[in-house]
Design a protein around this motif. Sequence first.
Motif, mmCIF file in Angstrom:
data_model
loop_
_atom_site.group_PDB
_atom_site.id
_atom_site.type_symbol
_atom_site.label_atom_id
_atom_site.label_comp_id
_atom_site.label_asym_id
_atom_site.label_seq_id
_atom_site.Cartn_x
_atom_site.Cartn_y
_atom_site.Cartn_z
ATOM 1 N N ALA A 270 0.833 -1.209 0.000
ATOM 2 C CA ALA A 270 0.000 0.000 0.000
ATOM 3 C C ALA A 270 0.866 1.257 0.000
ATOM 4 N N SER A 271 1.348 1.656 -1.155
ATOM 5 C CA SER A 271 2.208 2.838 -1.255
ATOM 6 C C SER A 271 1.398 4.059 -1.667
ATOM 7 N N ASN A 272 1.980 5.232 -1.442
ATOM 8 C CA ASN A 272 1.327 6.483 -1.847
ATOM 9 C C ASN A 272 1.165 6.581 -3.353
ATOM 10 N N ASP A 273 1.948 5.812 -4.114
ATOM 11 C CA ASP A 273 1.821 5.829 -5.573
ATOM 12 C C ASP A 273 0.450 5.327 -6.029
ATOM 13 N N LEU A 274 -0.221 4.540 -5.205
ATOM 14 C CA LEU A 274 -1.536 4.007 -5.557
ATOM 15 C C LEU A 274 -2.652 5.026 -5.353
ATOM 16 N N LEU A 275 -2.393 6.081 -4.566
ATOM 17 C CA LEU A 275 -3.423 7.077 -4.276
ATOM 18 C C LEU A 275 -3.598 8.013 -5.461
ATOM 19 N N LYS A 276 -4.760 7.938 -6.048
ATOM 20 C CA LYS A 276 -5.132 8.829 -7.145
ATOM 21 C C LYS A 276 -6.514 9.399 -6.817
ATOM 22 N N TYR A 277 -6.787 10.564 -7.367
ATOM 23 C CA TYR A 277 -8.074 11.198 -7.129
ATOM 24 C C TYR A 277 -9.177 10.289 -7.658
ATOM 25 N N VAL B 166 -6.295 -0.733 3.203
ATOM 26 C CA VAL B 166 -5.056 -1.381 3.615
ATOM 27 C C VAL B 166 -5.405 -2.461 4.630
ATOM 28 N N LYS B 167 -4.912 -3.687 4.355
ATOM 29 C CA LYS B 167 -5.213 -4.826 5.222
ATOM 30 C C LYS B 167 -3.926 -5.448 5.742
ATOM 31 N N ASP B 168 -4.050 -6.120 6.855
ATOM 32 C CA ASP B 168 -2.975 -6.951 7.394
ATOM 33 C C ASP B 168 -3.591 -8.325 7.616
ATOM 34 N N GLY B 169 -3.380 -9.229 6.678
ATOM 35 C CA GLY B 169 -4.086 -10.511 6.701
ATOM 36 C C GLY B 169 -5.548 -10.264 6.416
ATOM 37 N N SER B 170 -6.412 -10.684 7.334
ATOM 38 C CA SER B 170 -7.848 -10.460 7.159
ATOM 39 C C SER B 170 -8.342 -9.208 7.892
ATOM 40 N N ILE B 171 -7.432 -8.497 8.559
ATOM 41 C CA ILE B 171 -7.810 -7.322 9.354
ATOM 42 C C ILE B 171 -7.691 -6.053 8.516
ATOM 43 N N GLN B 172 -8.782 -5.303 8.437
ATOM 44 C CA GLN B 172 -8.777 -4.012 7.753
ATOM 45 C C GLN B 172 -8.134 -2.988 8.686
ATOM 46 N N LYS B 173 -7.115 -2.283 8.179
ATOM 47 C CA LYS B 173 -6.395 -1.330 9.024
ATOM 48 C C LYS B 173 -6.713 0.124 8.705
ATOM 49 N N TRP B 174 -6.704 0.490 7.418
ATOM 50 C CA TRP B 174 -6.836 1.891 7.019
ATOM 51 C C TRP B 174 -7.661 2.016 5.738
ATOM 52 N N ALA B 175 -8.357 3.112 5.633
ATOM 53 C CA ALA B 175 -8.951 3.544 4.365
ATOM 54 C C ALA B 175 -8.205 4.818 3.999
ATOM 55 N N ARG B 176 -7.619 4.843 2.820
ATOM 56 C CA ARG B 176 -6.829 6.000 2.394
ATOM 57 C C ARG B 176 -7.364 6.512 1.064
ATOM 58 N N PHE B 177 -7.447 7.837 0.942
ATOM 59 C CA PHE B 177 -7.929 8.450 -0.295
ATOM 60 C C PHE B 177 -7.555 9.919 -0.307
ATOM 61 N N ILE B 178 -7.623 10.512 -1.461
ATOM 62 C CA ILE B 178 -7.438 11.955 -1.599
ATOM 63 C C ILE B 178 -8.810 12.594 -1.414
ATOM 64 N N CYS B 179 -8.875 13.629 -0.606
ATOM 65 C CA CYS B 179 -10.149 14.257 -0.253
ATOM 66 C C CYS B 179 -10.985 14.525 -1.507
ATOM 67 N N PRO B 180 -12.247 14.080 -1.510
ATOM 68 C CA PRO B 180 -13.091 14.227 -2.704
ATOM 69 C C PRO B 180 -13.561 15.651 -2.988
ATOM 70 N N CYS B 181 -13.235 16.613 -2.102
ATOM 71 C CA CYS B 181 -13.653 17.998 -2.371
ATOM 72 C C CYS B 181 -12.779 18.660 -3.424
ATOM 73 N N GLY B 182 -11.610 18.067 -3.681
ATOM 74 C CA GLY B 182 -10.709 18.644 -4.669
ATOM 75 C C GLY B 182 -9.547 19.416 -4.072
ATOM 76 N N CYS B 183 -9.430 19.439 -2.730
ATOM 77 C CA CYS B 183 -8.345 20.200 -2.093
ATOM 78 C C CYS B 183 -6.992 19.505 -2.226
ATOM 79 N N GLY B 184 -7.000 18.186 -2.487
ATOM 80 C CA GLY B 184 -5.758 17.456 -2.678
ATOM 81 C C GLY B 184 -5.171 16.823 -1.431
ATOM 82 N N GLN B 185 -5.789 17.006 -0.274
ATOM 83 C CA GLN B 185 -5.261 16.430 0.959
ATOM 84 C C GLN B 185 -5.436 14.919 0.978
#
Length: 125
Positions: A42-49, A55-74
Amino acid sequence: MNLVKAFFHFIFKIFKTKSVEIKHVQRLSAFDTVLIKPSIEASNDLLKYGTILIVKDGSIQKWARFICPCGCGQKQVISLQISHSPHWSLNTIGETVTLHPSVHVNGADGCGAHFFIRKNQIEWV
């Protein structure tokens, strides 16, 4: 001196108007891609608008990562781990995700966006 003050007021007004216009033009109504990856991949290269990365560790869900959908880019990192506070719950059905509760991007650097993610759709509050 009044000329300098007027110039800066003019520049500030243009900048403020442009940033609001850009923000609303890019606002998303749905995530079009869902990626589920183990932590090691799960690298930052995969994050696209328009992409939400689970992001999982085995069967455990750890994180949801995304670029803010408002368009600010965070880049947003949402904890799905019960041991963290706060944390969210994530339901997946096929290739759709639902995140609960809502996401409110606030704080010192926050854009103020507030939304739900339900079946990949972004419901703005």
